[in-house]
Design a protein around this motif. Structure first.
Motif, PDB file in Angstrom:
ATOM      1  N   LEU A 217       2.937   3.209  -8.241  1.00  0.00           N
ATOM      2  CA  LEU A 217       1.611   3.156  -8.853  1.00  0.00           C
ATOM      3  C   LEU A 217       1.652   3.952 -10.157  1.00  0.00           C
ATOM      4  O   LEU A 217       2.465   4.869 -10.311  1.00  0.00           O
TER       5      LEU A 217
ATOM      6  N   TRP B 115      -8.541   1.645  -1.652  1.00  0.00           N
ATOM      7  CA  TRP B 115      -7.739   0.578  -2.271  1.00  0.00           C
ATOM      8  C   TRP B 115      -8.685  -0.529  -2.691  1.00  0.00           C
ATOM      9  O   TRP B 115      -9.536  -0.952  -1.906  1.00  0.00           O
TER      10      TRP B 115
ATOM     11  N   VAL C  84       2.443   4.209  -2.076  1.00  0.00           N
ATOM     12  CA  VAL C  84       2.041   4.813  -3.344  1.00  0.00           C
ATOM     13  C   VAL C  84       3.143   4.772  -4.397  1.00  0.00           C
ATOM     14  O   VAL C  84       2.874   4.908  -5.588  1.00  0.00           O
TER      15      VAL C  84
ATOM     16  N   HIS D 129       2.312  -4.288  -6.061  1.00  0.00           N
ATOM     17  CA  HIS D 129       0.964  -4.080  -5.515  1.00  0.00           C
ATOM     18  C   HIS D 129       0.009  -5.200  -5.909  1.00  0.00           C
ATOM     19  O   HIS D 129       0.180  -5.819  -6.946  1.00  0.00           O
TER      20      HIS D 129
ATOM     21  N   PHE E  17      -5.275   5.255  -9.817  1.00  0.00           N
ATOM     22  CA  PHE E  17      -3.928   4.743  -9.998  1.00  0.00           C
ATOM     23  C   PHE E  17      -3.983   3.230 -10.174  1.00  0.00           C
ATOM     24  O   PHE E  17      -4.704   2.541  -9.450  1.00  0.00           O
ATOM     25  N   GLN E  18      -3.206   2.744 -11.121  1.00  0.00           N
ATOM     26  CA  GLN E  18      -3.136   1.315 -11.382  1.00  0.00           C
ATOM     27  C   GLN E  18      -1.959   0.712 -10.633  1.00  0.00           C
ATOM     28  O   GLN E  18      -0.896   1.318 -10.526  1.00  0.00           O
ATOM     29  N   HIS E  19      -2.158  -0.491 -10.164  1.00  0.00           N
ATOM     30  CA  HIS E  19      -1.127  -1.248  -9.449  1.00  0.00           C
ATOM     31  C   HIS E  19       0.071  -1.526 -10.352  1.00  0.00           C
ATOM     32  O   HIS E  19      -0.017  -1.451 -11.572  1.00  0.00           O
ATOM     33  N   ASN E  20       1.163  -1.867  -9.726  1.00  0.00           N
ATOM     34  CA  ASN E  20       2.348  -2.386 -10.389  1.00  0.00           C
ATOM     35  C   ASN E  20       2.428  -3.842  -9.923  1.00  0.00           C
ATOM     36  O   ASN E  20       2.624  -4.099  -8.747  1.00  0.00           O
TER      37      ASN E  20
ATOM     38  N   ASP F 221      -5.416  -1.580  -6.691  1.00  0.00           N
ATOM     39  CA  ASP F 221      -5.413  -0.275  -7.348  1.00  0.00           C
ATOM     40  C   ASP F 221      -5.835   0.760  -6.311  1.00  0.00           C
ATOM     41  O   ASP F 221      -6.412   0.417  -5.278  1.00  0.00           O
ATOM     42  N   LEU F 222      -5.566   2.014  -6.595  1.00  0.00           N
ATOM     43  CA  LEU F 222      -5.918   3.086  -5.665  1.00  0.00           C
ATOM     44  C   LEU F 222      -6.792   4.108  -6.378  1.00  0.00           C
ATOM     45  O   LEU F 222      -6.450   4.586  -7.469  1.00  0.00           O
TER      46      LEU F 222
ATOM     47  N   ARG G 177       0.813  -1.218   0.000  1.00  0.00           N
ATOM     48  CA  ARG G 177       0.000   0.000   0.000  1.00  0.00           C
ATOM     49  C   ARG G 177       0.845   1.266   0.000  1.00  0.00           C
ATOM     50  O   ARG G 177       0.366   2.339   0.346  1.00  0.00           O
TER      51      ARG G 177
END
Length: 155
Positions: A58, A146, A55, A82, A75-78, A85-86, A53
């Motif tokens: 992202l 999230w 940031v 991650h 924001f998309q996860h990596n 997504d956020l 979690r």
């Protein structure tokens, strides 16, 4: 950024990300932050680079409602870091600035480096530094959500 250093020097190594000054200031400024912003920024995982979690890394996926009083930034996860997504919802937006390194990039700012939330007269300012530009939003408050995601290329 006022406190987060995106180009710190550690010994002979430069370009180190260092949020320590901000984290030292946070206890004294968090009481002046609106509740949603305070909850998001004081999460112990927020500046822990090993956390799912954090940031950092992202990718900015979408900005909705730009120029309005209500905005959403997604924001998309990596997948390497991650599993969520956020989505950040901003209420009472009084200022929105997107500052790309290259004008042709538009809202494609690349991966998030770090962010900083500070109290201000209107509520709070949220500055998000990315590799290819910066996004700054001044608002009454924000809500960070999230959401679980599925990584198709996870190692």
């Amino acid at each position: 950024m006022e406190y987060v250093n995106l180009d710190a020097q550690v010994g002979d190594l430069s370009g180190v990300l260092d949020a320590s000054r901000y984290l030292k200031q946070l206890p004294s400024i968090c009481r002046d932050l609106p509740p949603g912003a305070r909850s998001f920024v004081t999460d112990t995982d927020h500046y822990d680079f090993r956390s799912r979690r954090c940031v950092k890394d992202l990718m900015l996926r979408a900005i909705r409602g730009a120029g309005g009083e209500e905005m959403e930034v997604e924001f998309q996860h990596n997948c390497w870091k991650h599993d969520q997504d956020l989505l950040i919802r901003y209420a009472g937006v009084s200022s929105f600035i997107i500052d790309p390194v290259d004008e042709d990039r538009g809202t494609d700012l690349g991966a998030v480096i770090l962010d900083e939330i500070l109290p201000c007269r209107d509520g709070c300012s949220h500055e998000i530094a990315c590799w290819d530009g910066t996004l700054t939003i001044v608002c009454r408050d924000l809500q960070a959500i999230w959401t679980e995601t599925v990584c198709s290329n996870k190692p």
